[in-house]
Design a protein around this motif. Structure first.
Motif, PDB file in Angstrom:
ATOM      1  N   GLU A  10      24.392  39.196  37.702  1.00 45.91           N
ATOM      2  CA  GLU A  10      24.125  40.517  37.121  1.00 45.91           C
ATOM      3  C   GLU A  10      24.395  41.754  37.750  1.00 45.91           C
ATOM      4  OE1 GLU A  10      21.429  40.683  33.564  1.00 45.91           O
ATOM      5  OE2 GLU A  10      21.076  38.418  33.526  1.00 45.91           O
ATOM      6  N   SER A  11      25.269  42.284  37.276  1.00 48.52           N
ATOM      7  CA  SER A  11      25.312  44.057  37.947  1.00 48.52           C
ATOM      8  C   SER A  11      25.483  44.898  36.988  1.00 48.52           C
ATOM      9  CB  SER A  11      26.629  43.767  38.726  1.00 48.52           C
ATOM     10  OG  SER A  11      27.566  43.854  37.954  1.00 48.52           O
ATOM     11  N   THR A  12      25.493  46.312  37.306  1.00 46.62           N
ATOM     12  CA  THR A  12      25.912  47.173  36.458  1.00 46.62           C
ATOM     13  C   THR A  12      27.097  47.049  35.764  1.00 46.62           C
ATOM     14  OG1 THR A  12      26.687  48.744  38.209  1.00 46.62           O
ATOM     15  CG2 THR A  12      24.404  48.982  37.653  1.00 46.62           C
ATOM     16  N   ASP A  13      28.066  46.188  36.113  1.00 44.30           N
ATOM     17  CA  ASP A  13      29.431  46.114  35.513  1.00 44.30           C
ATOM     18  C   ASP A  13      29.372  44.782  34.696  1.00 44.30           C
ATOM     19  OD1 ASP A  13      30.540  48.190  36.879  1.00 44.30           O
ATOM     20  OD2 ASP A  13      31.095  46.785  38.454  1.00 44.30           O
ATOM     21  N   PHE A  16      28.710  37.985  35.750  1.00 47.33           N
ATOM     22  CA  PHE A  16      29.695  37.434  36.193  1.00 47.33           C
ATOM     23  C   PHE A  16      29.184  35.930  36.346  1.00 47.33           C
ATOM     24  CE2 PHE A  16      30.199  41.704  37.164  1.00 47.33           C
ATOM     25  CZ  PHE A  16      31.577  41.852  37.288  1.00 47.33           C
ATOM     26  N   ASP A  17      30.273  35.077  36.351  1.00 48.75           N
ATOM     27  CA  ASP A  17      29.881  33.468  36.264  1.00 48.75           C
ATOM     28  C   ASP A  17      29.795  33.113  37.896  1.00 48.75           C
ATOM     29  OD1 ASP A  17      29.779  33.182  33.521  1.00 48.75           O
ATOM     30  OD2 ASP A  17      31.960  32.651  33.614  1.00 48.75           O
ATOM     31  N   SER A  18      30.132  33.744  39.026  1.00 44.22           N
ATOM     32  CA  SER A  18      30.148  33.443  40.200  1.00 44.22           C
ATOM     33  C   SER A  18      29.997  34.677  41.173  1.00 44.22           C
ATOM     34  CB  SER A  18      31.227  32.535  40.423  1.00 44.22           C
ATOM     35  OG  SER A  18      32.326  32.950  40.640  1.00 44.22           O
ATOM     36  N   ALA A  19      29.609  34.272  42.564  1.00 37.02           N
ATOM     37  CA  ALA A  19      29.692  35.367  43.339  1.00 37.02           C
ATOM     38  C   ALA A  19      31.175  35.791  43.930  1.00 37.02           C
ATOM     39  CB  ALA A  19      28.976  34.949  44.632  1.00 37.02           C
ATOM     40  N   LEU A  20      32.002  34.768  43.681  1.00 41.80           N
ATOM     41  CA  LEU A  20      33.469  34.902  43.947  1.00 41.80           C
ATOM     42  C   LEU A  20      34.024  35.815  42.969  1.00 41.80           C
ATOM     43  CD1 LEU A  20      35.930  33.730  45.641  1.00 41.80           C
ATOM     44  CD2 LEU A  20      36.203  31.779  43.939  1.00 41.80           C
ATOM     45  N   GLU A  21      33.776  35.337  41.286  1.00 43.92           N
ATOM     46  CA  GLU A  21      34.203  36.602  40.485  1.00 43.92           C
ATOM     47  C   GLU A  21      33.903  37.884  40.694  1.00 43.92           C
ATOM     48  OE1 GLU A  21      33.715  36.758  35.634  1.00 43.92           O
ATOM     49  OE2 GLU A  21      33.773  34.704  36.378  1.00 43.92           O
ATOM     50  N   LYS A  23      32.917  39.377  43.354  1.00 42.41           N
ATOM     51  CA  LYS A  23      33.561  40.013  44.693  1.00 42.41           C
ATOM     52  C   LYS A  23      35.151  40.518  44.274  1.00 42.41           C
ATOM     53  CE  LYS A  23      30.842  37.778  48.060  1.00 42.41           C
ATOM     54  NZ  LYS A  23      30.809  36.259  48.925  1.00 42.41           N
ATOM     55  N   ARG A  24      35.639  39.564  43.375  1.00 40.92           N
ATOM     56  CA  ARG A  24      37.169  39.932  42.969  1.00 40.92           C
ATOM     57  C   ARG A  24      37.085  41.157  42.128  1.00 40.92           C
ATOM     58  NH1 ARG A  24      42.308  39.569  44.441  1.00 40.92           N
ATOM     59  NH2 ARG A  24      43.641  39.730  42.657  1.00 40.92           N
ATOM     60  N   TRP A  25      36.039  41.312  41.342  1.00 42.17           N
ATOM     61  CA  TRP A  25      35.982  42.518  40.461  1.00 42.17           C
ATOM     62  C   TRP A  25      35.847  43.630  41.335  1.00 42.17           C
ATOM     63  CZ3 TRP A  25      36.945  44.396  35.781  1.00 42.17           C
ATOM     64  CH2 TRP A  25      36.361  45.427  35.246  1.00 42.17           C
ATOM     65  N   ILE A  26      34.996  43.524  42.129  1.00 46.03           N
ATOM     66  CA  ILE A  26      34.725  44.784  43.379  1.00 46.03           C
ATOM     67  C   ILE A  26      36.039  45.177  43.952  1.00 46.03           C
ATOM     68  CG2 ILE A  26      33.399  45.641  45.172  1.00 46.03           C
ATOM     69  CD1 ILE A  26      31.732  45.485  42.567  1.00 46.03           C
ATOM     70  N   TYR A  27      36.836  43.994  44.229  1.00 48.42           N
ATOM     71  CA  TYR A  27      38.030  44.469  45.123  1.00 48.42           C
ATOM     72  C   TYR A  27      39.116  45.135  44.190  1.00 48.42           C
ATOM     73  CZ  TYR A  27      42.412  43.125  47.268  1.00 48.42           C
ATOM     74  OH  TYR A  27      43.886  43.216  48.035  1.00 48.42           O
ATOM     75  N   LEU A  28      38.958  44.407  42.861  1.00 43.94           N
ATOM     76  CA  LEU A  28      39.887  44.979  42.080  1.00 43.94           C
ATOM     77  C   LEU A  28      39.722  46.409  41.515  1.00 43.94           C
ATOM     78  CD1 LEU A  28      40.699  42.275  39.648  1.00 43.94           C
ATOM     79  CD2 LEU A  28      42.301  43.294  41.370  1.00 43.94           C
ATOM     80  N   LYS A  29      38.320  46.695  41.388  1.00 44.93           N
ATOM     81  CA  LYS A  29      37.869  47.994  41.284  1.00 44.93           C
ATOM     82  C   LYS A  29      38.345  49.162  42.321  1.00 44.93           C
ATOM     83  CE  LYS A  29      33.979  49.227  39.729  1.00 44.93           C
ATOM     84  NZ  LYS A  29      32.353  49.301  39.201  1.00 44.93           N
ATOM     85  N   ALA A  30      38.440  48.623  43.291  1.00 39.35           N
ATOM     86  CA  ALA A  30      38.789  49.622  44.575  1.00 39.35           C
ATOM     87  C   ALA A  30      40.309  49.641  44.251  1.00 39.35           C
ATOM     88  CB  ALA A  30      38.455  48.865  45.833  1.00 39.35           C
ATOM     89  N   LEU A  31      41.175  48.695  43.999  1.00 45.14           N
ATOM     90  CA  LEU A  31      42.462  48.946  44.015  1.00 45.14           C
ATOM     91  C   LEU A  31      42.707  50.003  42.725  1.00 45.14           C
ATOM     92  CD1 LEU A  31      44.031  45.147  44.267  1.00 45.14           C
ATOM     93  CD2 LEU A  31      43.886  47.019  45.939  1.00 45.14           C
ATOM     94  N   GLU A  32      41.936  49.966  41.914  1.00 50.68           N
ATOM     95  CA  GLU A  32      42.172  50.789  40.870  1.00 50.68           C
ATOM     96  C   GLU A  32      41.991  52.239  41.069  1.00 50.68           C
ATOM     97  OE1 GLU A  32      41.639  50.658  36.047  1.00 50.68           O
ATOM     98  OE2 GLU A  32      39.680  50.443  37.166  1.00 50.68           O
TER      99      GLU A  32
END
Length: 113
Positions: A10-13, A16-21, A23-32
């Motif tokens: 659980e995060s402010t975003d 998420f079903d997993s740490a992998l998911e 981490k991917r979200w954080i990565y994509l937010k950086a790309l955005e």
């Protein structure tokens, strides 16, 4: 935790079903933020089959697919639908085929990046 020992996060975003998911979200937010992708969203639902009824009663619930993440690639304009998977189950493979058949969407499986 789910049956594959993935810990929900659980995060402010959101959840998420997993740490992998996550981490991917954080990565994509950086790309955005860098302007490489845009329109980043999570958990987009698709109805693959409506509920099946017989004599007014629901025999089978609707079959849904919910994407983990979706975004547009700025350079190409391509719309990407992603599913972050530690393990690929047969039911996912069926939903992946139905997504392509009904919506023309190739669900991209992300395992590592």
């Amino acid at each position: 935790a789910n049956k594959f020992h993935a810990k929900k996060i659980e995060s402010t975003d959101g959840k998420f079903d997993s740490a992998l998911e996550y981490k991917r979200w954080i990565y994509l937010k950086a790309l955005e933020q860098n302007g490489e992708i845009k329109n980043l969203v999570r958990q987009v639902p698709y109805t693959l089959l409506p509920a099946q009824k017989k004599d007014g009663k629901v025999l089978f619930r609707e079959l849904k697919y919910v994407s983990d993440m979706e975004y547009d690639v700025v350079k190409t304009g391509e719309h990407i639908v992603e599913d972050v998977k530690g393990m690929i189950l047969p039911v996912f493979k069926v939903k992946q085929k139905l997504m392509f058949y009904f919506f023309g969407v190739e669900v991209k499986v992300v395992r590592k990046w």
